[in-house]
Design an enzyme around this catalytic site. Sequence first.
Site, mmCIF file in Angstrom:
data_model
loop_
_atom_site.group_PDB
_atom_site.id
_atom_site.type_symbol
_atom_site.label_atom_id
_atom_site.label_comp_id
_atom_site.label_asym_id
_atom_site.label_seq_id
_atom_site.Cartn_x
_atom_site.Cartn_y
_atom_site.Cartn_z
ATOM 1 N N SER A 1 0.758 -1.559 -0.245
ATOM 2 C CA SER A 1 0.338 -0.257 0.008
ATOM 3 C C SER A 1 0.927 1.241 -0.092
ATOM 4 O O SER A 1 1.945 1.104 0.943
ATOM 5 C CB SER A 1 -0.898 0.155 1.422
ATOM 6 O OG SER A 1 -1.251 1.256 1.793
ATOM 7 N N TYR B 1 -1.118 0.144 10.161
ATOM 8 C CA TYR B 1 -1.581 -0.519 9.348
ATOM 9 C C TYR B 1 -0.297 -0.266 7.858
ATOM 10 O O TYR B 1 -0.172 -1.490 7.246
ATOM 11 C CB TYR B 1 -2.867 -0.593 8.433
ATOM 12 C CG TYR B 1 -3.016 -0.435 6.618
ATOM 13 C CD1 TYR B 1 -3.323 -2.188 6.429
ATOM 14 C CD2 TYR B 1 -3.204 0.270 5.763
ATOM 15 C CE1 TYR B 1 -3.792 -2.263 5.854
ATOM 16 C CE2 TYR B 1 -2.760 0.000 4.724
ATOM 17 C CZ TYR B 1 -3.121 -0.910 4.365
ATOM 18 O OH TYR B 1 -3.416 -1.025 3.385
ATOM 19 N N LYS C 1 2.368 -3.348 6.598
ATOM 20 C CA LYS C 1 2.973 -3.769 4.589
ATOM 21 C C LYS C 1 3.744 -3.361 4.814
ATOM 22 O O LYS C 1 4.548 -4.656 4.062
ATOM 23 C CB LYS C 1 1.610 -2.683 4.652
ATOM 24 C CG LYS C 1 0.184 -3.187 4.182
ATOM 25 C CD LYS C 1 0.157 -3.940 3.181
ATOM 26 C CE LYS C 1 -1.457 -4.795 3.749
ATOM 27 N NZ LYS C 1 -2.588 -5.883 3.343
#
Length: 337
Positions: free
Chosen positions: A116, A140, A144
Amino acid sequence: MKVLVTGGAGYIGSHMVKLLLASGIDVVVMDDLSGGFRDAVVGGEFVVGDVGDRAQVERVLRQGRFDSIIHFASFIQVGESVAEPAKYYRNNLTGTLSLLDAAVACGVRHFVFSSSAAIFGEPKFTPIAEDHPAQPLSPYGFSKLAVERVLADYDRAYGLRSVCLRYFNAAGADPEGLLGERHEPETHLIPLILRAAGVSSAHVKVFGDDYRTPDGTCVRDYVHVTDLCQAHALALDWLERKKPSVAFNLGNGSGFSVNEVIATARRVTNLPINVQVAARRTGDPAVLVADSAAARRDLGWAPQYDSLETIVQHAWTWEKKRRQDLINRSAGITKKI
Ligand code: UDP
């Protein structure tokens, strides 16, 4: 070719399954249905399961010779990850580690990972190329980035080669109208705008209009879900051609503000859309636009649906179908009563 698609019942994963099947690839989907929908999986074999369940993943992988895993399964809400980091590290990081260990143990050689733009954090410059510093602002984004790092180490140590694809703003829906975005709760801009279209009691909130952008609202790079899936197919080819592990940024390279997206949705739907300006959302950078020159050059990626108008048009076709399904369902319930 045989491919395991984790999270294949989710938004991007379900579009990927459709594309793989259309190319004649043998597909097994694994999804725990925490965010996905069984009826979004248009074919292939379906297994309900968690990627962190090593025994079950190994049972699946030992059923046949899997060339590759495409790993979509992940929690995706930035704000939630700040409030509940344990949930994100457990699933997105520990779960992925367990999946990778199963892959290595079962002799899978190729791995394509849904990464992302959130790995970059606040942009230092824009558009964002692969060499932009990675300083994620949320659990988050960090989950990643951590997996990207793990993948580099697993290649060196165990020979598992990978492609990490950093999505900017995935949007749109299957051009044939079969699939679309179905998050519950929905937090993404385009589906929320379309849900409010023509509904006088509804409005879309604009999170901040005092950013340093031309109209004060945040600018994002919206990329069509089918184009993202094409990039995954090209990543599989890349790995088949014995190319090295690599990461690519995926976006169209043009930014649109929240107000521009709303204006486009008004044109496409030809319906009024109520808007309310609200406070900024924590962790939102003003501008996020991708430099995807590397994916275009190395993978041969050429986004087909690169106009915002087309992206919103496809999402609108899907939203109309969702509304019709809701009407049909409530008519069914009324009939039963
Ligand atoms: N946004 C907004 N209202 C909403 C949802 C999103 O103004 O109800 C804004 C958000 O602040 C961001 C952009 O729209 O600038 C895209 O947000 P989204 O959640 O769709 O994707 P993200 O950029 O977080 O990946």
